[in-house]
Each structure stands twice: as structure tokens, then as C-alpha cells.
Design an enzyme around this catalytic site. Structure first.
Site, PDB file in Angstrom:
ATOM      1  N   ASP A 262      26.818  27.200  -4.885  1.00  0.00           N
ATOM      2  CA  ASP A 262      27.407  26.438  -5.976  1.00  0.00           C
ATOM      3  C   ASP A 262      28.635  27.231  -6.447  1.00  0.00           C
ATOM      4  OD1 ASP A 262      28.004  24.649  -7.939  1.00  0.00           O
ATOM      5  OD2 ASP A 262      25.966  24.475  -8.698  1.00  0.00           O
TER       6      ASP A 262
HETATM    7  C1  BGC Z   1      28.112  22.120 -10.013  1.00  0.00           C
HETATM    8  C2  BGC Z   1      28.011  21.527  -8.631  1.00  0.00           C
HETATM    9  C3  BGC Z   1      29.354  20.989  -8.212  1.00  0.00           C
HETATM   10  C4  BGC Z   1      30.373  22.104  -8.280  1.00  0.00           C
HETATM   11  C5  BGC Z   1      31.767  21.669  -7.881  1.00  0.00           C
HETATM   12  C6  BGC Z   1      29.244  23.108 -10.142  1.00  0.00           C
HETATM   13  O1  BGC Z   1      29.481  23.459 -11.471  1.00  0.00           O
HETATM   14  O2  BGC Z   1      26.899  22.738 -10.361  1.00  0.00           O
HETATM   15  O3  BGC Z   1      27.049  20.500  -8.610  1.00  0.00           O
HETATM   16  O4  BGC Z   1      29.280  20.432  -6.931  1.00  0.00           O
HETATM   17  O5  BGC Z   1      30.447  22.587  -9.610  1.00  0.00           O
HETATM   18  O6  BGC Z   1      32.324  20.865  -8.860  1.00  0.00           O
END
Ligand code: BGC
Length: 710
Positions: A262
Site C-alpha cells: 500500500d
Molecule cells: C489506500 C489504497 C490505495 C492507495 C493509492 C492508500 O492510501 O489505502 O487502497 O490504493 O492509497 O491511492
């Protein structure tokens, strides 16, 4: 004449030969006949290995970190471009406005795998229209507590429902040459202090419940990608959790795709390298050549470990065809009416009618002359929750507008706009008189539309990085109570990803609809349901407790008062499994949802088909309206072995029936889905003994049963 297998074999050999000898910038050719899966895999692997062989160490290490926020890194020398990623999961978020689909939890409430596949296909098309290679969707952590700020991005509390819905979405997305990403692996079911708070569960709970949906999604959908979560699992961060990533995901589940972090969730280069993380996103902070080379030189990280990570990334690109055609498909409109149509269809399937005393609904436009619509969520369209799951739409339909289309004559729909307040009445005498005189009042409440990263309050919206309160935003309950007193013909419509406290008003309200988040145009479906053009068929994908204290997570869900622990003391007994075990009556059971017609179930049979079980059940529409019903099959394992829930969902299907029509629904339970994880031997043990299968339309309403001996 040459037979097809011989022809395919020759094509396959040709591909291997071309791949092995082609020049540096060549990625091989694509076979022109329809190859078998094995041939396809073989050809992809040959192209992967060929390209890998040409890379220097520095080039390989460059690929381990992303770039520019939402891209993989390019290797220009080899003609490997950077590939584009976008959130997910409610549509394609990252490159300008797009169609906002319903929240995933609403799609799960449709219990309709064909529909989920169509939604995935439509999202895949939206991605192609924007040249997006990787869609960071679907989200599928299990719903554990209503306060989780991201429940709306997930698929409910049961691993069979979430796993099969996710697989259908993945199949749809990937059918368009776009890689799907199941996330967040794993146990990211709360947002409070999400980088540090460990989610702790025993191995059986992990296998049979918390990770099970991912396992089903990998088996049935073959997602090209997975995303690790922020939180530690049993004390070890997901991005460096070798047990989770290597042993379970890539080992037991057989996941051959790319595992990414993530965003900014990496903590330890050595741990990540040997712990199964293939790609650090959005940029290499820890997977830098400077940090990795000493580990490789000292033998702490092997070259085969690095090569495996590169292979996985290249495998995605070759399997999805990104090196054989442009990803951007300009023939697909950015603002696509076909996507809007799918959004309306999924909202029709998912919106859930939870209460309808005295058949207040549907509102017959021939009899209901005037309607008042009011409430904070009527005042502007609320399409989705916030954070990275929020999709900026081209246009959105609000509830007043959607209702006005059903009652087009001037004056039939009055939209009253009030500021929410704890002190009622908020408006003047004229408004009160209009409410009293209305044939029906639609009151729209729930969490607000925060945009991507709007204000972080926790009480008025749902989004990542924050958990919300169990109560609705201030003033909403008071508003319902007051309006119901003025006019008993009030229908409450709620926007939220999970349950909320209803204690102060549910007993006094005749009709209650859970609308989740409808997306760009889902309020059209809501209006269709309100007037009876569409018969509601959504079923809750989570249990709705009467009081928060009834929930399995109560007392061991982290919050500012209890910040340290996210220990799953309930073990296997989450959601309906808890209510059944503790014999607590939920307010609305998992799987429950009303229709404007009635259904009956009969003739349930179960038989073995090899190691699988095939079931058949007759469903009849006994009312006077056409409607769709969800057939849910739960299994009760025999006592004597490992302790187990009273019953567990094993299969489901949706069927459309005319009045009086009967259809026989056939369902299959794969042998693996009846197994239990034995913590002593660390193995799955097959079903044994006398199983009872129950079929019906909620976890608490299973009118037909049958036995099967294993
Ligand atoms: C989230 C993810 C997301 C990523 C990119 C993170 O803060 O937890 O689900 O895909 O950001 O935006």
C-alpha cells in the site's frame, strides 16, 4: 489436415523460438490461433524470461519501486514503458472524472456474481479509456465493525460472499486487459492508527475466515495483483510478513501475480525482500539500489528472490497484453453511457429494503399525489465514501431529481432544505404543514460526500485514515424522529458503508431502505424501487446489530479509548456466526432484505459430485409481482470435531421469477469450501460426518433442510 493441438504446438514452439532469439527491444509475438491456457502460460513465461535475461542488476532493482505516484518504473533501454495505476475500487479514480459505481458493499448486497462480472468489465473499459493498466480494486477486507471508515470499499462480513464477488469483479476487469488488485492483504478492517496497530488472530481464524475470501478470489478469479495492507498482522507488518505473503498467499493460495505495498507502508528492506513484497509503491524509499545491493552482496537476499519479483511484474504485463497493443482505447468514451447503465443496474440489485410496515412501499404514482423529500443527503448527491476510494464523477443524480423524474408534474415533489440541527423543528410553519400534508416523505440521512481527502471528522463521513462514529452525523436521528411524528408515512433512506445506531427511531419508522452509496446515477435505481418499477432484491452483506454492544467486535475494536488492541477475540465467530453462537437476535440478519413479493423454497437436495456437493432447490414466487430472490445455502457441520459456527454460508445464487413462477436453482460447493483448518497439523481436513444444509433467504430464515453424509 493439421489438427488443432498440433497446430497450437507448432505455434507454441515458434513463440518460444522467436522469444529466445529476438533482439533487445522485441517482446516476442502473440500466437494468432486461440492457445490453450497452458500454451498461453508457457508463451508468457518464455517472454518474461527472455526480457529478464537482458536486464542489468540496476535495471532490475529500479523495477522494484514505483514512480510518479501511480506508475511502475520504466526501462527505456529495453523499451519497457511505465505502466499506469488507478484506484479503485468504486471506479477509475486517478485520471480525471469517471463513472462512480456503487460502493462495493452495495454490489456485495446484490449477491449476484453475473452482475459483479459486468461491473468489473465496465470498470475495465473505463480503465482502458484512460490507458490505465492496473486497477487497484477490489477491496475485500472483512467487515468486522460498523465504524471502520472503509467498509464501503469492501464486500461484507462473509468470506464466501466477498471471495466470490471479488472473483467475479476480477474476471470482469481482467477480461478487458486490465490487471485487478485484491486489497488490502490482510485484516485491514479498521483505520484507527492504521500504520501501527497490529491485527491479531489465531491461525485457524486466519485460514477459515479472515484470509479465506482472498483464497477464494485467487482460486476463482486469478487476480494479477494483490496489495499488502498498512497494518501489522500478529505483530509483523504486512509488507514484510513472510508467513502471510510467501507461505500463505504465494504458497498455499498459489498466487503467481505481483504483490505490491500500500502507499508508503514499507518499513524494512530486508524484511520486505525476503518477506514476499514484489513492488514498493508509490516510490522506492526502501527498495533502493543503495539499500538492496549490500544485502545481495552479503548473501542476505538472493538473486533468485529478486528475479522472482521481476518475473511477477513482467508476467502481469505480458499476460495482460500491454506490450502487444496500446492500453488506451480511444474508442471507449470517457463519460460512457454504458458505464452509467451498469451503475444503475448494480444499484437496482444491491439497494436493500429493510423495513416496510403496512406495505408503505412502493409508492404508487397513481395514488401518491405529493411527496416531500428532505434530509442532509437529499441536499446534494452523495455518491460515495471518501479517500482513495472516492471517484470524482462527471455528473451525479440526487434523490430529489430522481424522484421528480417519476412524478414529473409540477409541485408533486417538494424538496425541503434544512440545516441539520439537534433542535427541531428547523424550518418554519409552512414547511411543517407541507410535511404533514404529504402522501409520503422520503428522508435522506447518513454520511456525507467528503471528496477524496476532505475534512477528517469521523462523525460526518466515511473514508480511509479515520474510523467513524456508530451514531449517524449530529442531528440526523433527531430529524428522523421529528419528521416521523409529523407524518407517519415516512421512508428513511440511509447512505453508509455499514450499520448505524437506529435505537432512537427504528421502532417508529414504517419504512427503511439501506442505499449504501449509489455512485453517479444509482439514485435513479432508488427512485425505481420507491415507486415499484423495480422490485428490491438486495440482501445485507453484514449483520446489523440492535446495539453496538451486541457485536462480536465490541470491546476489542480499537478506538482512542482502547488504542492498543485489535485482537480478534471472537475467533471464527464474526458477524452472523457470533449472533448464532451467542443466540443474540440481530436487528437485521446477515442475508436479510425484503421484496415487494413473497417467495417460497422447497425440494432441497444435496448430492456428491466427485468431492464437490451439488445442491438443487425449488424457488417459487408466491406473490403478485415479478422479483428476484437470492437463494442462500448454509452448512451446519456435525459436532464432535473442531468447534465450529452454527452455520456458514457456502453457496448462493440469484433468480428472477414472474408471479407464480417456480425455478429450480442448482448450486455447487467445492470440496475445499467444506474443509476446516486443523491448527495442530496445520492442514485442511475434509468434511466428515453428517452435514445439514439449509436454504432460504437470510442467515436466520432457512425453511428447507437436507442432510449429506461424508
Ligand atoms: C489506500 C489504497 C490505495 C492507495 C493509492 C492508500 O492510501 O489505502 O487502497 O490504493 O492509497 O491511492
Amino acid at each position: 489436415m493439421m489438427t488443432r493441438p498440433t497446430f497450437s504446438l507448432i505455434v507454441h514452439i515458434l513463440v518460444l523460438v522467436v522469444a529466445a532469439f529476438c533482439p533487445v527491444t522485441c517482446f516476442g509475438t502473440v500466437p494468432t490461433s486461440e492457445p490453450t491456457n497452458q500454451e498461453r502460460t508457457g508463451a508468457v513465461e518464455a517472454r518474461v524470461n527472455n526480457l529478464l535475461k537482458q536486464m542489468t542488476l540496476d535495471e532490475k532493482l529500479t523495477l522494484l519501486g514505483g514512480t510518479d505516484g501511480f506508475f511502475t518504473s520504466p526501462i527505456e533501454r529495453l523499451g519497457l514503458p511505465k505502466f499506469r495505476m488507478s484506484d479503485g475500487p468504486g471506479g477509475v479514480r486517478c485520471f480525471g472524472p469517471s463513472t462512480a459505481y456503487t460502493a462495493c458493499v452495495c454490489l456485495a448486497a446484490s449477491w449476484d456474481q453475473d452482475l459483479a462480472r459486468r461491473v468489473g468489465t465496465s470498470m475495465g473499459r473505463d480503465a482502458r479509456a484512460r490507458g490505465v493498466n492496473y486497477l487497484l480494486a477490489p477491496g475485500m477486507d472483512l467487515y468486522r465493525a460498523p465504524m471502520c471508515g472503509r467498509n464501503f470499499e469492501y464486500l461484507g462480513e462473509d468470506p464466501v460472499l466477498s471471495g466470490l464477488t471479488a472473483a467475479a469483479l476480477v474476471n470482469g476487469i481482467q477480461s478487458q486487459g486490465v490487471a485487478a488488485t485484491v486489497k488490502h492483504f490482510a485484516l485491514n478492517d479498521q483505520e484507527f492508527n492504521r500504520h501501527n496497530l497490529s491485527s491479531n488472530a489465531d491461525e485457524r481464524t486466519l485460514h477459515e475466515l479472515q484470509l479465506r475470501g482472498f483464497q477464494i478470489a485467487v482460486r476463482e478469479g486469478k487476480p494479477m495483483c494483490a496489495m499488502d495492507s498498512y497494518n501489522p498482522i500478529n505483530g509483523v507488518h504486512a509488507t514484510q510478513n513472510a508467513w502471510l505473503n510467501n507461505d500463505v498467499l504465494k504458497g498455499e493460495f498459489g498466487f503467481t501475480g505481483l504483490l505490491m505495498s500500500d502507499w508508503w507502508s514499507c518499513y524494512d528492506t530486508l524484511g520486505m525482500a525476503n518477506g514476499g513484497l514484489d513492488l514498493e509503491m508509490p516510490a522506492a524509499k526502501l527498495y533502493t539500489p543503495g539499500k538492496l545491493k549490500p544485502l545481495i552482496d552479503s548473501g542476505k537476499v538472493s538473486m533468485s528472490t529478486i528475479d522472482d519479483k521481476i518475473r511477477r511484474q513482467l508476467r502481469v504485463a505480458f499476460t495482460m497484453g500491454w506490450l502487444d497493443r496500446p492500453q488506451e482505447d480511444k474508442s471507449i468514451p470517457l463519460d460512457d453511457p454504458a458505464s452509467i447503465a451498469v451503475n444503475i443496474e448494480e444499484a437496482r440489485g444491491g439497494i436493500t429494503l429493510l423495513k416496510n410496515d403496512d406495505n408503505l412501499l412502493p409508492l404508487d404514482p397513481a395514488k401518491v399525489k405529493n411527496i416531500v423529500v428532505l434530509g442532509p443527503n437529499a441536499d446534494h448527491p452523495v455518491t460515495g465514501g471518501g479517500g482513495s476510494g472516492y471517484v470524482s464523477y462527471f455528473h451525479a443524480v440526487g434523490v430529489p431529481e430522481a424522484l421528480a423524474a417519476e412524478f414529473p408534474e409540477p409541485g408533486r415533489v417538494t424538496h425541503i432544505v434544512w440545516e441539520p440541527t439537534e433542535h427541531f423543528p428547523a424550518g418554519g410553519e409552512a414547511d411543517l404543514a407541507t410535511i404533514r400534508a404529504a402522501d409520503a416523505v422520503v428522508i435522506c440521512v447518513g454520511f456525507d460526500d467528503p471528496g477524496c481527502f476532505g475534512p477528517n471528522h469521523g462523525s460526518d463521513n466515511e473514508r480511509e485514515e479515520q474510523d467513524r462514529t456508530y451514531n449517524m452525523p449530529p442531528g440526523h436521528s433527531v430529524l428522523i424522529q421529528s419528521v416521523v411524528k409529523l407524518n407517519p408515512r415516512t421512508i428513511v433512506v440511509l447512505n453508509s458503508g455499514g450499520s448505524v445506531s437506529t435505537a432512537s427511531w427504528i421502532g417508529r419508522t414504517k419504512a427503511f431502505i439501506h442505499a449504501y452509496y449509489p455512485g453517479s446515477a444509482g439514485n435513479i435505481a432508488l427512485a425505481d424501487i420507491l415507486v415499484g418499477k423495480v422490485n428490491p432484491s438486495g440482501k445485507l452483506p453484514f449483520s446489523w446489530e440492535e446495539h453496538w454492544e451486541d457485536s462480536a467486535a465490541y470491546g476489542n475494536y480499537p478506538n482512542p479509548d482502547h488504542p492498543k488492541s485489535n485482537t480478534y477475540k471472537e475467533g471464527l465467530f464474526l458477524g452472523y456466526r457470533w449472533f448464532d453462537e451467542k443466540k443474540i437476535e440481530p436487528l437485521f440478519a446477515f442475508g436479510f432484505g425484503l421484496s415487494y413479493t413473497k417467495f417460497s423454497f422447497s425440494h432441497l437436495t444435496a448430492a456428491k459430485d466427485g468431492a464437490d456437493v451439488v445442491l438443487s432447490v425449488a424457488v417459487q414466487n408466491t406473490g403478485d409481482r415479478a422479483g428476484a430472490e437470492v437463494v442462500q445455502v448454509y452448512a451446519a457441520a456435525p459436532d464432535g470435531g473442531l468447534p465450529h459456527p452454527v452455520r456458514e454460508l457456502k453457496a448462493f445464487g440469484k433468480v428472477l421469477l414472474k408471479p407464480n413462477e417456480t425455478k429450480t436453482v442448482s448450486l455447487r460447493i467445492k470440496a475445499d469450501d467444506l474443509k476446516n483448518w486443523d491448527p495442530a497439523t496445520k492442514k485442511w481436513i475434509p468434511a466428515s460426518g453428517d452435514y445439514v444444509f439449509g436454504a432460504g433467504n437470510s442467515s436466520r430464515d432457512l425453511p428447507v433442510n437436507c442432510h449429506l453424509l461424508f
